[in-house]
Design a protein around this motif. Sequence first.
Motif, PDB file in Angstrom:
ATOM      1  N   THR A 137     -68.674  60.707 -21.555  1.00  0.00           N
ATOM      2  CA  THR A 137     -67.899  61.365 -20.486  1.00  0.00           C
ATOM      3  C   THR A 137     -66.554  61.873 -21.000  1.00  0.00           C
ATOM      4  OG1 THR A 137     -68.885  59.782 -18.977  1.00  0.00           O
ATOM      5  CG2 THR A 137     -67.044  61.047 -18.129  1.00  0.00           C
ATOM      6  N   SER A 138     -65.846  61.018 -21.741  1.00  0.00           N
ATOM      7  CA  SER A 138     -64.501  61.435 -22.189  1.00  0.00           C
ATOM      8  C   SER A 138     -64.583  62.609 -23.166  1.00  0.00           C
ATOM      9  CB  SER A 138     -63.758  60.264 -22.828  1.00  0.00           C
ATOM     10  OG  SER A 138     -64.521  59.733 -23.875  1.00  0.00           O
ATOM     11  N   ALA A 139     -65.585  62.595 -24.048  1.00  0.00           N
ATOM     12  CA  ALA A 139     -65.723  63.705 -25.007  1.00  0.00           C
ATOM     13  C   ALA A 139     -66.089  64.992 -24.270  1.00  0.00           C
ATOM     14  CB  ALA A 139     -66.786  63.366 -26.045  1.00  0.00           C
ATOM     15  N   LEU A 140     -66.956  64.859 -23.263  1.00  0.00           N
ATOM     16  CA  LEU A 140     -67.349  66.058 -22.506  1.00  0.00           C
ATOM     17  C   LEU A 140     -66.165  66.631 -21.737  1.00  0.00           C
ATOM     18  CD1 LEU A 140     -70.851  64.910 -21.203  1.00  0.00           C
ATOM     19  CD2 LEU A 140     -70.417  66.861 -22.687  1.00  0.00           C
ATOM     20  N   ASN A 141     -65.311  65.736 -21.248  1.00  0.00           N
ATOM     21  CA  ASN A 141     -64.124  66.216 -20.528  1.00  0.00           C
ATOM     22  C   ASN A 141     -63.102  66.830 -21.481  1.00  0.00           C
ATOM     23  OD1 ASN A 141     -65.136  65.422 -18.086  1.00  0.00           O
ATOM     24  ND2 ASN A 141     -64.160  63.400 -18.149  1.00  0.00           N
ATOM     25  N   ALA A 142     -63.045  66.295 -22.693  1.00  0.00           N
ATOM     26  CA  ALA A 142     -62.031  66.778 -23.640  1.00  0.00           C
ATOM     27  C   ALA A 142     -62.419  68.112 -24.278  1.00  0.00           C
ATOM     28  CB  ALA A 142     -61.809  65.736 -24.734  1.00  0.00           C
ATOM     29  N   PHE A 143     -63.704  68.347 -24.437  1.00  0.00           N
ATOM     30  CA  PHE A 143     -64.141  69.571 -25.127  1.00  0.00           C
ATOM     31  C   PHE A 143     -64.939  70.448 -24.159  1.00  0.00           C
ATOM     32  CE2 PHE A 143     -64.051  66.086 -28.283  1.00  0.00           C
ATOM     33  CZ  PHE A 143     -62.958  66.517 -29.004  1.00  0.00           C
ATOM     34  N   PRO A 144     -64.287  71.458 -23.595  1.00  0.00           N
ATOM     35  CA  PRO A 144     -64.953  72.266 -22.558  1.00  0.00           C
ATOM     36  C   PRO A 144     -66.209  72.980 -23.065  1.00  0.00           C
ATOM     37  CG  PRO A 144     -62.833  73.220 -23.193  1.00  0.00           C
ATOM     38  CD  PRO A 144     -62.907  71.891 -23.824  1.00  0.00           C
ATOM     39  N   GLU A 145     -66.231  73.330 -24.352  1.00  0.00           N
ATOM     40  CA  GLU A 145     -67.401  74.042 -24.864  1.00  0.00           C
ATOM     41  C   GLU A 145     -68.629  73.126 -24.880  1.00  0.00           C
ATOM     42  OE1 GLU A 145     -64.822  73.082 -26.546  1.00  0.00           O
ATOM     43  OE2 GLU A 145     -65.300  72.449 -28.587  1.00  0.00           O
ATOM     44  N   LEU A 146     -68.416  71.830 -25.159  1.00  0.00           N
ATOM     45  CA  LEU A 146     -69.525  70.882 -25.163  1.00  0.00           C
ATOM     46  C   LEU A 146     -69.968  70.576 -23.731  1.00  0.00           C
ATOM     47  CD1 LEU A 146     -68.446  68.450 -28.033  1.00  0.00           C
ATOM     48  CD2 LEU A 146     -70.074  70.319 -28.116  1.00  0.00           C
ATOM     49  N   ASN A 147     -68.999  70.541 -22.845  1.00  0.00           N
ATOM     50  CA  ASN A 147     -69.315  70.325 -21.430  1.00  0.00           C
ATOM     51  C   ASN A 147     -70.174  71.480 -20.906  1.00  0.00           C
ATOM     52  OD1 ASN A 147     -69.068  68.720 -19.119  1.00  0.00           O
ATOM     53  ND2 ASN A 147     -67.567  70.146 -18.273  1.00  0.00           N
ATOM     54  N   GLU A 148     -69.834  72.682 -21.372  1.00  0.00           N
ATOM     55  CA  GLU A 148     -70.604  73.876 -20.990  1.00  0.00           C
ATOM     56  C   GLU A 148     -72.036  73.758 -21.513  1.00  0.00           C
ATOM     57  OE1 GLU A 148     -70.809  77.402 -18.974  1.00  0.00           O
ATOM     58  OE2 GLU A 148     -68.916  76.346 -19.258  1.00  0.00           O
ATOM     59  N   VAL A 196     -55.543  80.893 -22.846  1.00  0.00           N
ATOM     60  CA  VAL A 196     -56.777  81.502 -23.369  1.00  0.00           C
ATOM     61  C   VAL A 196     -57.824  81.611 -22.271  1.00  0.00           C
ATOM     62  CG1 VAL A 196     -58.630  81.240 -25.066  1.00  0.00           C
ATOM     63  CG2 VAL A 196     -56.328  80.495 -25.642  1.00  0.00           C
ATOM     64  N   GLU A 197     -58.458  82.781 -22.219  1.00  0.00           N
ATOM     65  CA  GLU A 197     -59.654  82.931 -21.374  1.00  0.00           C
ATOM     66  C   GLU A 197     -60.818  83.153 -22.303  1.00  0.00           C
ATOM     67  OE1 GLU A 197     -59.175  85.901 -18.324  1.00  0.00           O
ATOM     68  OE2 GLU A 197     -57.257  85.006 -17.714  1.00  0.00           O
ATOM     69  N   TYR A 198     -61.955  82.557 -21.961  1.00  0.00           N
ATOM     70  CA  TYR A 198     -63.082  82.622 -22.901  1.00  0.00           C
ATOM     71  C   TYR A 198     -64.400  82.602 -22.140  1.00  0.00           C
ATOM     72  CZ  TYR A 198     -63.140  77.616 -21.896  1.00  0.00           C
ATOM     73  OH  TYR A 198     -63.185  76.409 -21.266  1.00  0.00           O
ATOM     74  N   SER A 199     -65.460  82.977 -22.875  1.00  0.00           N
ATOM     75  CA  SER A 199     -66.790  82.865 -22.296  1.00  0.00           C
ATOM     76  C   SER A 199     -67.666  82.039 -23.231  1.00  0.00           C
ATOM     77  CB  SER A 199     -67.393  84.254 -22.088  1.00  0.00           C
ATOM     78  OG  SER A 199     -67.442  84.928 -23.320  1.00  0.00           O
ATOM     79  N   TYR A 200     -68.756  81.546 -22.678  1.00  0.00           N
ATOM     80  CA  TYR A 200     -69.646  80.671 -23.436  1.00  0.00           C
ATOM     81  C   TYR A 200     -70.915  81.448 -23.763  1.00  0.00           C
ATOM     82  CZ  TYR A 200     -72.463  76.559 -24.548  1.00  0.00           C
ATOM     83  OH  TYR A 200     -73.266  75.641 -25.169  1.00  0.00           O
ATOM     84  N   ASP A 201     -71.250  81.525 -25.036  1.00  0.00           N
ATOM     85  CA  ASP A 201     -72.455  82.247 -25.450  1.00  0.00           C
ATOM     86  C   ASP A 201     -73.452  81.253 -26.051  1.00  0.00           C
ATOM     87  OD1 ASP A 201     -74.389  83.827 -26.457  1.00  0.00           O
ATOM     88  OD2 ASP A 201     -73.093  85.093 -27.688  1.00  0.00           O
ATOM     89  N   THR A 231     -76.325  81.673 -27.218  1.00  0.00           N
ATOM     90  CA  THR A 231     -77.147  82.180 -28.327  1.00  0.00           C
ATOM     91  C   THR A 231     -76.415  82.101 -29.663  1.00  0.00           C
ATOM     92  OG1 THR A 231     -76.339  84.422 -27.984  1.00  0.00           O
ATOM     93  CG2 THR A 231     -78.340  83.795 -26.785  1.00  0.00           C
ATOM     94  N   MET A 232     -75.089  81.897 -29.598  1.00  0.00           N
ATOM     95  CA  MET A 232     -74.305  81.841 -30.839  1.00  0.00           C
ATOM     96  C   MET A 232     -74.364  80.434 -31.429  1.00  0.00           C
ATOM     97  SD  MET A 232     -70.637  83.714 -30.895  1.00  0.00           S
ATOM     98  CE  MET A 232     -69.549  82.326 -30.736  1.00  0.00           C
ATOM     99  N   GLU A 233     -74.492  80.335 -32.735  1.00  0.00           N
ATOM    100  CA  GLU A 233     -74.606  79.013 -33.357  1.00  0.00           C
ATOM    101  C   GLU A 233     -74.075  79.107 -34.792  1.00  0.00           C
ATOM    102  OE1 GLU A 233     -75.573  75.194 -32.592  1.00  0.00           O
ATOM    103  OE2 GLU A 233     -76.817  76.544 -31.424  1.00  0.00           O
ATOM    104  N   PRO A 234     -73.206  78.216 -35.286  1.00  0.00           N
ATOM    105  CA  PRO A 234     -72.521  77.175 -34.534  1.00  0.00           C
ATOM    106  C   PRO A 234     -71.287  77.727 -33.822  1.00  0.00           C
ATOM    107  CG  PRO A 234     -71.988  76.998 -36.851  1.00  0.00           C
ATOM    108  CD  PRO A 234     -72.932  78.146 -36.717  1.00  0.00           C
ATOM    109  N   GLY A 235     -70.917  77.043 -32.787  1.00  0.00           N
ATOM    110  CA  GLY A 235     -69.795  77.494 -31.965  1.00  0.00           C
ATOM    111  C   GLY A 235     -70.286  78.454 -30.910  1.00  0.00           C
ATOM    112  N   HIS A 236     -69.868  78.238 -29.688  1.00  0.00           N
ATOM    113  CA  HIS A 236     -70.379  79.058 -28.587  1.00  0.00           C
ATOM    114  C   HIS A 236     -69.293  79.837 -27.870  1.00  0.00           C
ATOM    115  CE1 HIS A 236     -74.264  77.033 -28.849  1.00  0.00           C
ATOM    116  NE2 HIS A 236     -73.610  75.887 -28.943  1.00  0.00           N
TER     117      HIS A 236
END
Lengths: 201, 262
Positions: B101-112, B200-205, B207-212
């Motif tokens: 839970t804490s890691a998912l809250n800390a890293f928005p890209e992983l939460n996504e 920062v504003e960002y979007s989650y992709d 299909t991109m790997e590694p890093g979304h």
Amino acid sequence: MHMQPPTRNSRRVAVLGVFTALCLAMQLSPRLPNVEFTSFFAFVVGFVFGSFLGVWFGGFVMFVNGFLSPWGFAGVNMPFQIAGMALVGLSGGFYRRFLHNEKNTNQEADQPSAKFYEVAVLGAFFTMVYDVITNLGVAFSYIIAGMQPSLAIMTAFAYGTPFSLIHVSSSFAVFAVIFLPLIRALNNVMVVEKSWLKREF
Amino acid sequence: MVEKRILVFTTLSMLVLLSISAGSAAYYYMEQNRYAEQLQEKQQLLTMLTENYDVAVSKRNLLGGDYSLLFGEYQRFVGENYSALIGEYDVLLLNLRGNYTSALNAFPELNESYNLLLSEFQLISQKGTVTKAEFGSLLDGFYRLFTSLAMRELDSYTGELNLIDVRLSINYSNSSTEWHNVSVSLGTTLFELTREVAEVEYSYDPTMEPGHILVSSINNYADGFWVWYYWDTAASVWVFGPVGCDAWILRNNGVYNWTCIK
């Protein structure tokens, strides 16, 4: 009332102006930290022109330095720097009186090597006094920032020591090497009370 | 008898030497205290790291074991409909959320990534028949997320041990550039650094790997595409960012750049 000849007065002003300009130029130029010539010049001005001018000279140079120093604005420490350097100027005048009173009482102390040592020790001592005063200024700024007074004083003095070591050593060298030749040179250009100065050196 | 004059100047010399000696002793004492405090602080951090590491490894082994069991069942499964395994997968996904839970809250890209996996799972679980490929895709997604979370959690623990110094420049296409000199924890990504120094504003992709993560705007400037570079010290050139900014771990004294291109 004692009147000085106009030539002597104009020379006094000229030499004082040259000293001020030279000292400010050296003080405001980029240089090694804590290697300075201002205390030397303040002491010389006090010695040659008297304590009153020595105090004003030291205070004025540190006032200007407080704003224009290559190390940045002095801030809270500026009054302490001014007081410290004014004290060095004052001591120059006192040293002249001391020499005058001691004259001819001790032949050994009149030897050039003894004078060289005396002046170097005085330079080191008053530089140390200046550092003590400015370290109090640093401690004061720590206290304003919320540090406990005893800890602030100890921290300021402890961490000021490496700088003091450089400062005191460099002043010792500067006073030892330059003071006597400079005073002799001033005698030659008949700046002030030539005969009086000659009695001392 | 010693002359008064000699006595005076010898006393002054002694005062200077005593003062410097006392100051040096105080300096030595203060430095010793500082080092002792730093050492104690590091020791506490190391103890904490060891404890956290134990917890992290236990979690990882436990979840890895559960995953392995399910994966074995999946491999040995005979039949066309894999919906029988959906219940176990649901538990696995819930355990992942609960443990990280804490890691998912800390890293928005992983939460996504987690939310996308959850949506995919919910979509598939509603179907009457789940094919081998569909369930395999769910398992793949889980494993990738699980390893990423475990790695980032460990990185965040070691990051508390020390700080690194990095420089980041943001180059807007209107030619203005701003520089940031920042100290960050070990294991910090470029994405985290950018979010620390700018809005920062960002979007989650997916299909991109590694890093979304695709950055769409920095400090409300979105007049083009934001791309990133790192400075290759050996070759003295800027190198185009080869992965998503959320997958690029910063190195000590690294220099990075964001540029908005049209």
